[in-house]
Design an enzyme around this catalytic site. Structure first.
Site, PDB file in Angstrom:
ATOM      1  CG  ASP A 179      -1.879   1.149   1.258  1.00 42.41           C
ATOM      2  OD1 ASP A 179      -2.719   1.224   0.352  1.00 42.41           O
ATOM      3  OD2 ASP A 179      -1.776   2.006   2.160  1.00 42.41           O
TER       4      ASP A 179
ATOM      5  CD  GLU B  24      -4.545   2.020  -3.762  1.00 42.20           C
ATOM      6  OE1 GLU B  24      -5.604   2.614  -3.649  1.00 42.20           O
ATOM      7  OE2 GLU B  24      -3.606   2.140  -2.955  1.00 42.20           O
TER       8      GLU B  24
ATOM      9  CG  ASP C 267      -1.158   3.330   6.009  1.00 43.13           C
ATOM     10  OD1 ASP C 267      -2.212   3.758   5.488  1.00 43.13           O
ATOM     11  OD2 ASP C 267      -0.302   4.079   6.497  1.00 43.13           O
TER      12      ASP C 267
END
Ligand SMILES: [Zn+2]
Length: 401
Positions: free
Chosen positions: A191, A276, A358
Site C-alpha cells: 500500500d 494499487e 495502512d
C-alpha cells in the site's frame, strides 16, 4: 522484455563529461529532437481534429519533407536516428493515450522538458568499452561507476542532460547475469501512503529515505528564493534555478538508490506482488510538493518492481484504485461506511478487530490480487505478467464489493 536465460535487457546509466564540441552537438540534437516531436504532434493533432489518425510511417514521411524545406534544413545537421526515435516515442505516447493509460501527449518545452536523444545501433559505435556517437569523432568520456556485464553490447544508447546540467548516458544491454529465481509461494500486498512511503501486508512499514525531509525543506527554501528573484535579475535567477535543480537531483538520486534496494528485496522474497493502480489522472490533481515527490517515487517504484519481476519470473498485479482497500476489514470482510484519511486505525464493527489503516489496506490488496491471480477475474485488475512492459490491460467486469 522476455525472460529466458539469455535475453534480459537492462539499462546501465553513467555520467559523462562531453568536450565542448560534443556538448554543442548534443544540445543541437536535443533541440532538433524537440522540434521534430512538436511538429509531428501538431500534425497528428490537426489530423485528429479532422477525425483522422496519423501513424508513425506518415510522420516519418513528413520528417523527410521537412528536411527538404529551407526553414528546417538545419535538421539535416544532426544524426537522423534520434529524430526518428522521437517519432517512435510520440507513437508510443499516442498508443498510451488511445489505450486510456495516459493523457493526450503534450508539446515539449525548451525549459521544462527532459533533454534527451536516443541512438540505436546504426548511430553509435561501441568498441573496447569506448562509445562514439554519430557525427562525433571522439568517444564519450564516460565515468564507469560500475562495469558493464561481461561481453555486453548496447542496443540502444540514450543521452540526457538534467536540469542541474549533468550529462548522462544510458545503455540498454543484454544482461546474461540475470536469471529467473526459483519459484516461491509467498505473496505480498503493498500500500502506498504519505507518512510512510509504503506499507506491506506483513505489517512492515517502509519510510521515506533518511535525508528526504531535510532535502525537501531545503528545496522549499530554494524555491522561495527563486520566486523572490526579480525578472530583470537574470544571473541571480539562473543561479537560483540551478540550485533548485541540484536539490531535485539529489532527492531523486537518493530515492532511486533506496528504491532499487527495496524492489530487489521485495521481488526476491515474493512470487506475487500486489499493488494499487494509481492512475495518472488522480495523481496530477494534488500539486503539493510532498504529494508530487511521493507520486514520482511511486511510479518509479512501480516500474522498477515490474521490470525486476519480469527478470526474475515474478508476477505484479495492479488492483483497481476504486477497490475500497482501506474501508474493508481484512479479518471478516465487513465494509466500513467511511474512512477519512486522517483516521489512522480501523475498528471493525463486525468482528471488533482494530487494524492499522495502512497494514489493513495492504492485506486487502494482497487478498484481492491473489483472488485475481487464481481465478483471473474480480476487481478489474490490470495483470502484468513477466514480459509485459507493454502495459496491456485486461478488461474484466468490476465486482461490487
Ligand atoms: Zn472485521
Amino acid at each position: 522484455m522476455i525472460v529466458t536465460e539469455s535475453n534480459v535487457k537492462r539499462a546501465f546509466r553513467y555520467r559523462f563529461h562531453p568536450t565542448e564540441a560534443q556538448a554543442a552537438e548534443l544540445s543541437r540534437t536535443f533541440g532538433c529532437v524537440r522540434k521534430v516531436y512538436n511538429l509531428a504532434l501538431a500534425a497528428r493533432t490537426e489530423a485528429w481534429a479532422r477525425q483522422e489518425r496519423v501513424n508513425y510511417n506518415q510522420t516519418s514521411a513528413l520528417l523527410t519533407a521537412w528536411k527538404k524545406t529551407e526553414e528546417l534544413a538545419y535538421l539535416n545537421e544532426v544524426s537522423s536516428v534520434p529524430l526518428q526515435q522521437a517519432l517512435r516515442h510520440l507513437q508510443t505516447a499516442f498508443a498510451h493515450f488511445f489505450g486510456k493509460r495516459a493523457k493526450y501527449p503534450r508539446f515539449k518545452s525548451r525549459k521544462r522538458s527532459r533533454k534527451s536523444a536516443e541512438y540505436t545501433t546504426s548511430a553509435f559505435r561501441f568498441r573496447e568499452g569506448r562509445l562514439t556517437l554519430a557525427k562525433m569523432s571522439e568517444p564519450l568520456d564516460i565515468i564507469w561507476s560500475r562495469p558493464l556485464p561481461e561481453g555486453a553490447e548496447p542496443s540502444t544508447v540514450t543521452i540526457s542532460q538534467d536540469e542541474a546540467g549533468r550529462w548522462f548516458v544510458s545503455m540498454l544491454c543484454e544482461d546474461t547475469s540475470v536469471r529467473p529465481l526459483p519459484e516461491t509461494d509467498t505473496a505480498v500486498g503493498i500500500d502506498v501512503g504519505l507518512d510512510h512511503l509504503l506499507t506491506l501486508s506483513t505489517g512492515e512499514k517502509v519510510s521515506n529515505p533518511r535525508h528526504e525531509r531535510r532535502d525537501r525543506a531545503a528545496l522549499a527554501r530554494a524555491q522561495r528564493s527563486l520566486v523572490r528573484k526579480a525578472p530583470g535579475d537574470g544571473a541571480n535567477r539562473r543561479k537560483a534555478r540551478r540550485k533548485v535543480a541540484k536539490i531535485h537531483a539529489r532527492i531523486a538520486d537518493r530515492r532511486r538508490d533506496g528504491l532499487h534496494k527495496l524492489t530487489t528485496r521485495l521481488v526476491r522474497e515474493n512470487q506475487t506482488l500486489v499493488i494499487e493502480d494509481l492512475s495518472v489522472r488522480t495523481m496530477v490533481k494534488n500539486r503539493s510538493l510532498a504529494r508530487a515527490i511521493s507520486d514520482a517515487a511511486w511510479s518509479e517504484f512501480r516500474s522498477m518492481l515490474e521490470y525486476k519481476a519480469a527478470w526474475y519470473g515474478r508476477e505484479v498485479i495492479a488492483v483497481d484504485r476504486f477497490f475500497p482497500s482501506s474501508r474493508l476489514c481484512s479479518h471478516c470482510g465487513k465494509l466500513a461506511k467511511s474512512m477519512p484519511l486522517r483516521v489512522r486505525t480501523l475498528k471493525c464493527e463486525g468482528c471488533g478487530t482494530t487494524h492499522d489503516r495502512d497494514v489493513n489496506a495492504a492485506k486487502n490488496l494482497k487478498a484481492a490480487g491473489l483472488a485475481v491471480s487464481v481465478c483471473g477475474a474480480g476487481v478489474r485488475p490490470q495483470r502484468r505478467t513477466p514480459g509485459g512492459q507493454s502495459a496491456t490491460k485486461q478488461k474484466t467486469p468490476r465486482r461490487k464489493p
